[in-house]
Design an enzyme around this catalytic site. Structure first.
Site, mmCIF file in Angstrom:
data_model
loop_
_atom_site.group_PDB
_atom_site.id
_atom_site.type_symbol
_atom_site.label_atom_id
_atom_site.label_comp_id
_atom_site.label_asym_id
_atom_site.label_seq_id
_atom_site.Cartn_x
_atom_site.Cartn_y
_atom_site.Cartn_z
ATOM 1 N N GLY A 51 26.174 20.515 -15.874
ATOM 2 C CA GLY A 51 26.540 20.613 -17.377
ATOM 3 C C GLY A 51 25.337 21.377 -18.144
ATOM 4 O O GLY A 51 24.912 21.022 -19.185
ATOM 5 N N ALA A 52 24.525 22.143 -17.444
ATOM 6 C CA ALA A 52 23.381 22.748 -17.984
ATOM 7 C C ALA A 52 23.534 23.795 -18.911
ATOM 8 O O ALA A 52 22.637 24.592 -19.398
ATOM 9 C CB ALA A 52 22.389 23.167 -16.981
ATOM 10 N N ASN A 53 24.814 24.280 -19.244
ATOM 11 C CA ASN A 53 25.022 25.456 -19.877
ATOM 12 C C ASN A 53 24.745 25.221 -21.579
ATOM 13 O O ASN A 53 24.536 26.095 -22.165
ATOM 14 C CB ASN A 53 26.405 26.397 -19.831
ATOM 15 C CG ASN A 53 27.520 25.229 -19.884
ATOM 16 O OD1 ASN A 53 27.408 24.272 -19.192
ATOM 17 N ND2 ASN A 53 28.112 25.244 -21.028
ATOM 18 N N THR A 54 24.751 23.947 -21.805
ATOM 19 C CA THR A 54 24.784 23.626 -23.138
ATOM 20 C C THR A 54 24.215 22.136 -23.308
ATOM 21 O O THR A 54 23.883 21.305 -22.778
ATOM 22 C CB THR A 54 26.430 23.511 -23.966
ATOM 23 O OG1 THR A 54 26.261 23.291 -25.155
ATOM 24 C CG2 THR A 54 27.153 22.506 -23.077
ATOM 25 N N GLY A 55 23.928 21.990 -24.839
ATOM 26 C CA GLY A 55 23.610 20.568 -25.265
ATOM 27 C C GLY A 55 22.322 19.957 -24.515
ATOM 28 O O GLY A 55 21.208 20.887 -24.337
ATOM 29 N N ILE A 56 22.318 18.730 -23.991
ATOM 30 C CA ILE A 56 20.954 18.160 -23.390
ATOM 31 C C ILE A 56 20.685 18.808 -22.099
ATOM 32 O O ILE A 56 19.715 18.850 -21.826
ATOM 33 C CB ILE A 56 20.889 16.771 -23.662
ATOM 34 C CG1 ILE A 56 21.870 15.996 -22.305
ATOM 35 C CG2 ILE A 56 21.359 16.301 -24.760
ATOM 36 C CD1 ILE A 56 21.459 14.487 -22.159
ATOM 37 N N GLY A 57 21.925 19.027 -21.529
ATOM 38 C CA GLY A 57 21.732 19.762 -20.110
ATOM 39 C C GLY A 57 20.837 20.966 -20.179
ATOM 40 O O GLY A 57 20.022 21.145 -19.202
ATOM 41 N N SER A 189 25.435 6.097 -20.815
ATOM 42 C CA SER A 189 25.189 5.991 -22.240
ATOM 43 C C SER A 189 25.448 4.184 -22.753
ATOM 44 O O SER A 189 25.863 3.829 -22.045
ATOM 45 C CB SER A 189 26.376 6.550 -22.907
ATOM 46 O OG SER A 189 26.765 6.314 -24.263
ATOM 47 N N TYR A 215 35.828 7.000 -21.830
ATOM 48 C CA TYR A 215 34.487 7.323 -21.799
ATOM 49 C C TYR A 215 33.628 6.064 -21.439
ATOM 50 O O TYR A 215 32.623 6.329 -20.697
ATOM 51 C CB TYR A 215 34.022 8.194 -23.089
ATOM 52 C CG TYR A 215 32.537 8.700 -23.012
ATOM 53 C CD1 TYR A 215 32.201 9.672 -22.415
ATOM 54 C CD2 TYR A 215 31.430 7.937 -23.758
ATOM 55 C CE1 TYR A 215 30.820 10.303 -22.494
ATOM 56 C CE2 TYR A 215 30.366 8.402 -24.042
ATOM 57 C CZ TYR A 215 29.833 9.473 -23.167
ATOM 58 O OH TYR A 215 28.497 9.769 -23.153
#
Ligand SMILES: *[C@@H]1O[C@H](CO)[C@@H](O)[C@H](O)[C@H]1NC(C)=O
Ligand SMILES: *[C@@H]1O[C@H](CO)[C@@H](O)[C@H](O)[C@H]1NC(C)=O
Length: 332
Positions: A51-57, A189, A215
């Site tokens: 998930g490295a394309n966005t956000g914290i990743g 989380s 979630y």
């Protein structure tokens, strides 16, 4: 009598409260560990961030790239992944950053990705299971799994299990050129506190799809799993930890409707972390000297070692959950 916000500041008590609230908010945002002040270098090490394309990743991957690691961005979308790839290469000056495609909601996609990594990479030192989603519409995957469970838990479980071999190679050959052993880091989380364990959830049974309920369950399973994994890795130099990134405004919210996103963004402006700040506790677990050798633990968003919910610390439940996932991911 009319009332104005400035009245809050006119009374000393209200003024003190406002200052206190601002200070607490600021402290909560900043955390106690600063990646910029951590000099750890990762030259010669290989890291995978899902998930490295966005956000914290994206910020996790950028930090690892800046430290000189060979970084593999494991992303679902080629377009968005390529955007992140170019950005991270440019910002870090590190050209040894690569894009590989994986959709953690599909066991087939995870197997393909893992096979490619096992073939291409000599060693693997850091695995960050960051990909996850909340607010997905109810649905089932081709594997007969609930889509949120597949994306957030079963897919990452299989991915980690398949890549574990690469992580363990270092132990067998024991070429301790590097100080830190291999590390597995799981982004969970604080929502896990509200999660429940019911193995029928995995197949979409008995799930109530209200807001972030599903979630929350998956984030509890993340920690249960990580802790069981840590127990199974005892005696090796591979560690596995999980953490709470803080309440981060990221694209995890993209599946929510406009009103929820708007409220989240307005409140978030004052209280929540940016993606860059949200990446800090993960980077702490992945690279810091403080966390070397620490395994089976859970860290808060300010990088403090804290206890997760009791269910997450139950070894009997951990063993059961692990076996359940093994059965679900076993190839027939
Ligand atoms: C992280 O959690 C997911 C879910 O447990 C799990 O499948 C994944 O493998 C975990 N990875 C690590 C590192 O714990
Ligand atoms: C999920 O967890 C969050 C954070 O703890 C909580 O606010 C929310 O109410 C939980 N959702 C459900 C449906 O339990």
């Amino acid at each position: 009598m009319s009332w104005q916000y400035t009245d809050l500041l006119s009374h000393p008590l209200w003024f003190a409260c406002t200052v206190l609230l601002a200070a607490v908010t600021r402290a909560q945002r900043r955390g106690r560990w600063n990646p910029g002040a951590c000099a750890v270098k990762l030259n010669g090490k290989t890291a995978i961030v899902t998930g490295a394309n966005t956000g914290i990743g994206k910020f996790i991957a950028l930090d690892l790239a800046r430290r000189g690691a060979r970084v593999i961005l494991a992303c679902r979308s080629k377009d968005r992944g390529t955007g992140a790839l170019n950005e991270i290469r440019k910002l870090s000056g590190n050209q040894d950053v690569h894009l590989r495609l994986v959709d953690t909601s599909s066991l087939e996609s995870v197997r393909k990705f893992a096979a490619q990594i096992l073939e291409e990479e000599k060693e693997l030192h850091i695995l960050v299971n960051n990909a996850g989603a909340s607010g997905l519409p109810k649905g089932m995957t081709a594997d007969g799994l609930d889509i949120t469970f597949a994306t957030n838990h079963v897919g990452p479980f299989l991915l980690t299990n398949l890549l574990k071999k690469k992580l363990l190679i270092r132990k067998l050959h024991h070429i301790s050129q590097f100080h830190s052993p291999a590390r597995i880091v799981n982004v969970s989380s604080a929502n896990h506190w509200r999660g429940k364990v019911d193995f029928s959830h995995f197949r979409g049974e008995n799930l109530v799809y209200t807001m972030d309920a599903v979630y929350n369950h998956t984030k509890l399973h993340n920690i249960i799993w990580t802790n069981e994994l840590a127990r199974r890795l005892k005696g090796t130099d591979v560690t596995a930890n999980s953490l709470h990134p803080g309440i981060v405004m990221t694209e995890v919210m993209r599946h929510y409707n406009f009103v929820v996103r708007l409220i989240f963004n307005m409140v978030g402006f004052f209280f929540f972390k940016s993606s860059e700040e949200g990446a800090v506790s993960t980077i702490y677990c992945a690279v810091s000297e403080d966390t070397e050798g620490i395994t089976g633990k859970y860290f808060d968003s300010d990088c403090s070692l804290v206890l997760p919910a009791p269910l997450a610390r139950d070894p009997a439940l951990g063993a059961k959950a692990f076996e359940h996932c093994e059965r679900l991911t076993a190839k027939l």
